[in-house]
Design a protein around this motif. Structure first.
Motif, PDB file in Angstrom:
ATOM      1  N   LEU A 200     -57.304   6.470  -6.512  1.00 51.35           N
ATOM      2  CA  LEU A 200     -58.371   5.771  -5.796  1.00 51.35           C
ATOM      3  C   LEU A 200     -59.665   6.551  -5.942  1.00 51.35           C
ATOM      4  CD1 LEU A 200     -58.277   4.033  -2.379  1.00 51.35           C
ATOM      5  CD2 LEU A 200     -60.019   5.762  -2.789  1.00 51.35           C
ATOM      6  N   THR A 201     -60.726   5.844  -6.295  1.00 53.07           N
ATOM      7  CA  THR A 201     -62.052   6.446  -6.442  1.00 53.07           C
ATOM      8  C   THR A 201     -63.049   5.620  -5.645  1.00 53.07           C
ATOM      9  OG1 THR A 201     -61.468   7.089  -8.698  1.00 53.07           O
ATOM     10  CG2 THR A 201     -63.783   7.218  -8.099  1.00 53.07           C
ATOM     11  N   ILE A 202     -63.935   6.287  -4.930  1.00 49.68           N
ATOM     12  CA  ILE A 202     -64.984   5.604  -4.165  1.00 49.68           C
ATOM     13  C   ILE A 202     -66.226   5.479  -5.038  1.00 49.68           C
ATOM     14  CG2 ILE A 202     -66.388   5.666  -2.080  1.00 49.68           C
ATOM     15  CD1 ILE A 202     -63.356   5.271  -1.639  1.00 49.68           C
ATOM     16  N   GLY A 203     -66.841   4.314  -5.016  1.00 47.88           N
ATOM     17  CA  GLY A 203     -68.038   4.098  -5.830  1.00 47.88           C
ATOM     18  C   GLY A 203     -68.941   3.050  -5.211  1.00 47.88           C
ATOM     19  N   THR A 204     -69.822   2.497  -6.026  1.00 47.33           N
ATOM     20  CA  THR A 204     -70.735   1.457  -5.564  1.00 47.33           C
ATOM     21  C   THR A 204     -70.667   0.264  -6.511  1.00 47.33           C
ATOM     22  OG1 THR A 204     -72.567   2.486  -6.785  1.00 47.33           O
ATOM     23  CG2 THR A 204     -72.331   3.062  -4.455  1.00 47.33           C
ATOM     24  N   ALA A 205     -70.999  -0.888  -5.999  1.00 41.74           N
ATOM     25  CA  ALA A 205     -70.848  -2.131  -6.749  1.00 41.74           C
ATOM     26  C   ALA A 205     -71.954  -2.313  -7.781  1.00 41.74           C
ATOM     27  CB  ALA A 205     -70.839  -3.311  -5.780  1.00 41.74           C
ATOM     28  N   ASP A 206     -71.541  -2.562  -9.033  1.00 40.16           N
ATOM     29  CA  ASP A 206     -72.511  -2.950 -10.047  1.00 40.16           C
ATOM     30  C   ASP A 206     -72.765  -4.454  -9.918  1.00 40.16           C
ATOM     31  OD1 ASP A 206     -70.325  -4.265 -11.221  1.00 40.16           O
ATOM     32  OD2 ASP A 206     -69.958  -2.649 -12.645  1.00 40.16           O
ATOM     33  N   ILE A 207     -73.588  -5.002 -10.795  1.00 36.96           N
ATOM     34  CA  ILE A 207     -73.997  -6.401 -10.638  1.00 36.96           C
ATOM     35  C   ILE A 207     -72.805  -7.341 -10.782  1.00 36.96           C
ATOM     36  CG2 ILE A 207     -74.675  -6.569 -13.074  1.00 36.96           C
ATOM     37  CD1 ILE A 207     -76.296  -8.383 -10.073  1.00 36.96           C
ATOM     38  N   GLU A 208     -71.872  -7.036 -11.712  1.00 36.92           N
ATOM     39  CA  GLU A 208     -70.713  -7.916 -11.912  1.00 36.92           C
ATOM     40  C   GLU A 208     -69.791  -7.887 -10.696  1.00 36.92           C
ATOM     41  OE1 GLU A 208     -67.312  -8.786 -15.304  1.00 36.92           O
ATOM     42  OE2 GLU A 208     -68.108  -6.754 -15.101  1.00 36.92           O
ATOM     43  N   THR A 209     -69.513  -6.687 -10.188  1.00 34.23           N
ATOM     44  CA  THR A 209     -68.646  -6.555  -9.016  1.00 34.23           C
ATOM     45  C   THR A 209     -69.291  -7.170  -7.785  1.00 34.23           C
ATOM     46  OG1 THR A 209     -67.673  -4.522  -9.909  1.00 34.23           O
ATOM     47  CG2 THR A 209     -67.449  -4.898  -7.544  1.00 34.23           C
ATOM     48  N   ALA A 210     -70.579  -6.929  -7.615  1.00 32.09           N
ATOM     49  CA  ALA A 210     -71.295  -7.490  -6.465  1.00 32.09           C
ATOM     50  C   ALA A 210     -71.209  -9.012  -6.466  1.00 32.09           C
ATOM     51  CB  ALA A 210     -72.747  -7.032  -6.486  1.00 32.09           C
ATOM     52  N   THR A 211     -71.320  -9.609  -7.635  1.00 31.01           N
ATOM     53  CA  THR A 211     -71.240 -11.069  -7.745  1.00 31.01           C
ATOM     54  C   THR A 211     -69.831 -11.557  -7.427  1.00 31.01           C
ATOM     55  OG1 THR A 211     -72.978 -11.096  -9.429  1.00 31.01           O
ATOM     56  CG2 THR A 211     -71.565 -13.039  -9.289  1.00 31.01           C
ATOM     57  N   ALA A 212     -68.823 -10.903  -7.986  1.00 34.89           N
ATOM     58  CA  ALA A 212     -67.438 -11.344  -7.797  1.00 34.89           C
ATOM     59  C   ALA A 212     -66.980 -11.216  -6.352  1.00 34.89           C
ATOM     60  CB  ALA A 212     -66.507 -10.549  -8.713  1.00 34.89           C
ATOM     61  N   LEU A 213     -67.433 -10.161  -5.658  1.00 28.80           N
ATOM     62  CA  LEU A 213     -66.991  -9.904  -4.288  1.00 28.80           C
ATOM     63  C   LEU A 213     -68.013 -10.320  -3.243  1.00 28.80           C
ATOM     64  CD1 LEU A 213     -65.214  -6.443  -4.690  1.00 28.80           C
ATOM     65  CD2 LEU A 213     -64.186  -8.712  -4.573  1.00 28.80           C
ATOM     66  N   GLN A 214     -69.087 -10.972  -3.698  1.00 30.06           N
ATOM     67  CA  GLN A 214     -70.125 -11.460  -2.782  1.00 30.06           C
ATOM     68  C   GLN A 214     -70.686 -10.318  -1.934  1.00 30.06           C
ATOM     69  OE1 GLN A 214     -68.501 -14.816  -0.617  1.00 30.06           O
ATOM     70  NE2 GLN A 214     -67.876 -15.861  -2.478  1.00 30.06           N
ATOM     71  N   LEU A 215     -71.037  -9.236  -2.645  1.00 33.00           N
ATOM     72  CA  LEU A 215     -71.570  -8.030  -2.018  1.00 33.00           C
ATOM     73  C   LEU A 215     -73.003  -7.802  -2.450  1.00 33.00           C
ATOM     74  CD1 LEU A 215     -68.662  -5.483  -2.637  1.00 33.00           C
ATOM     75  CD2 LEU A 215     -69.418  -6.313  -0.417  1.00 33.00           C
ATOM     76  N   PRO A 216     -73.773  -7.053  -1.671  1.00 30.11           N
ATOM     77  CA  PRO A 216     -75.073  -6.597  -2.159  1.00 30.11           C
ATOM     78  C   PRO A 216     -74.887  -5.583  -3.281  1.00 30.11           C
ATOM     79  CG  PRO A 216     -74.906  -6.414   0.237  1.00 30.11           C
ATOM     80  CD  PRO A 216     -73.527  -6.668  -0.271  1.00 30.11           C
ATOM     81  N   LEU A 217     -75.801  -5.536  -4.211  1.00 31.34           N
ATOM     82  CA  LEU A 217     -75.779  -4.530  -5.265  1.00 31.34           C
ATOM     83  C   LEU A 217     -75.774  -3.137  -4.635  1.00 31.34           C
ATOM     84  CD1 LEU A 217     -75.946  -4.193  -8.376  1.00 31.34           C
ATOM     85  CD2 LEU A 217     -78.432  -4.026  -8.102  1.00 31.34           C
ATOM     86  N   ASN A 218     -74.938  -2.245  -5.163  1.00 35.05           N
ATOM     87  CA  ASN A 218     -74.852  -0.860  -4.702  1.00 35.05           C
ATOM     88  C   ASN A 218     -74.070  -0.706  -3.394  1.00 35.05           C
ATOM     89  OD1 ASN A 218     -75.516   1.826  -5.474  1.00 35.05           O
ATOM     90  ND2 ASN A 218     -77.014   1.941  -3.834  1.00 35.05           N
ATOM     91  N   ALA A 219     -73.411  -1.777  -2.945  1.00 34.70           N
ATOM     92  CA  ALA A 219     -72.573  -1.667  -1.750  1.00 34.70           C
ATOM     93  C   ALA A 219     -71.346  -0.813  -2.067  1.00 34.70           C
ATOM     94  CB  ALA A 219     -72.148  -3.052  -1.281  1.00 34.70           C
ATOM     95  N   PRO A 220     -70.729  -0.175  -1.073  1.00 36.41           N
ATOM     96  CA  PRO A 220     -69.572   0.683  -1.340  1.00 36.41           C
ATOM     97  C   PRO A 220     -68.351  -0.119  -1.780  1.00 36.41           C
ATOM     98  CG  PRO A 220     -69.935   0.464   1.018  1.00 36.41           C
ATOM     99  CD  PRO A 220     -71.114  -0.160   0.355  1.00 36.41           C
TER     100      PRO A 220
END
Length: 255
Positions: A200-220
């Protein structure tokens, strides 16, 4: 009616927004969102003014307004002309409902109320992401399956599964829509899992992940990679999963 109580601003080191390539207003939106999530700015509180936040963060007022625009769009704050800006929504008490399991029994457990959406499938893939450690012998080819997991109308996990292509015919459409990655692999007829690992690694959402998970860009986010080897010593599964960081909980029994 908003509360007249104004949220106190605790003393803190100066904020340095120049250490990241991420836009300043996105960094600030993440900072302000975290203040709401952690209760520094409580539900009903009036937050500091644009001028006060600009002075605290060392940025132009327009940058603060951009950050607050994001929070307003997410329904976290509400602005009132001549009154100020107030916290509109406090994090729900049961928000951390997605456990990332740390033992084999837990990893095989189905998540109550979760639904799995199959986004796409690509056969004949020869490369997979690297497993957590060097494990087994690679299969000749894998089937890449991309899935998204939902609960209560909210996506919480997007995952890429690489399954030994020779086993694909034994996996039903119902399996793909109802079983987590390791449970899916372990339930294939004739397969016995001899080794399974996860990191498990903690990171921040890139544009593709943010779109797929309905998150703000750079969200944890929490990036979890799992892999399984069968009784023949073949690496039959590598699963790359990205969870929303705001709903994940990790419980580890120490004794």
């Amino acid at each position: 009616m908003p509360s007249a109580t104004k949220s106190a601003r605790p003393a803190a080191p100066a904020i340095d927004l120049n250490r990241s390539a991420v836009s300043r207003y996105i960094q600030l939106a993440t900072l302000f969102r975290r203040r709401i999530e952690q209760g520094t700015w409580r539900n009903g509180d009036q937050i500091p003014t644009v001028d006060e936040l600009a002075a605290e963060c060392g940025v132009a007022r327009a940058t603060i307004r951009q950050a607050l625009d994001q929070l307003e769009a997410e329904g976290l704050i509400e602005r009132f002309r001549a009154k100020g800006t107030f916290v509109r929504t406090a994090p729900a008490a049961n928000r951390l409902w997605c456990e990332v399991e740390t033992d084999w029994t837990g990893l095989l457990r189905s998540r109550e109320g979760a639904e799995i959406e199959v986004l796409g499938e690509t056969p004949g893939v020869t490369e997979t992401p690297a497993p957590p450690v060097e494990m087994g012998t690679k299969a000749p080819r894998y089937t890449h399956i991309r899935r998204r997991h939902w609960r209560d109308g909210q996506p919480f996990l997007v995952a890429d599964l690489y399954l030994d292509e020779r086993l694909r015919s034994k996996v039903t459409a119902e399996d793909l829509r109802g079983k987590t990655a390791l449970k899916l692999a372990a339930s294939i007829p004739g397969v016995r899992i001899s080794d399974a690992r996860q990191t498990l690694t903690i990171g921040t959402a890139d544009i593709e992940t943010a779109t797929a998970l309905q998150l703000p860009l750079n969200a944890p986010i929490a990036h979890v990679r799992r892999a399984a080897v069968d009784q023949r010593g073949v690496l039959i599964l590598v699963a790359d999963g990205i969870y929303r960081g705001d709903v994940v909980r990790i419980d580890i029994k120490l004794r």
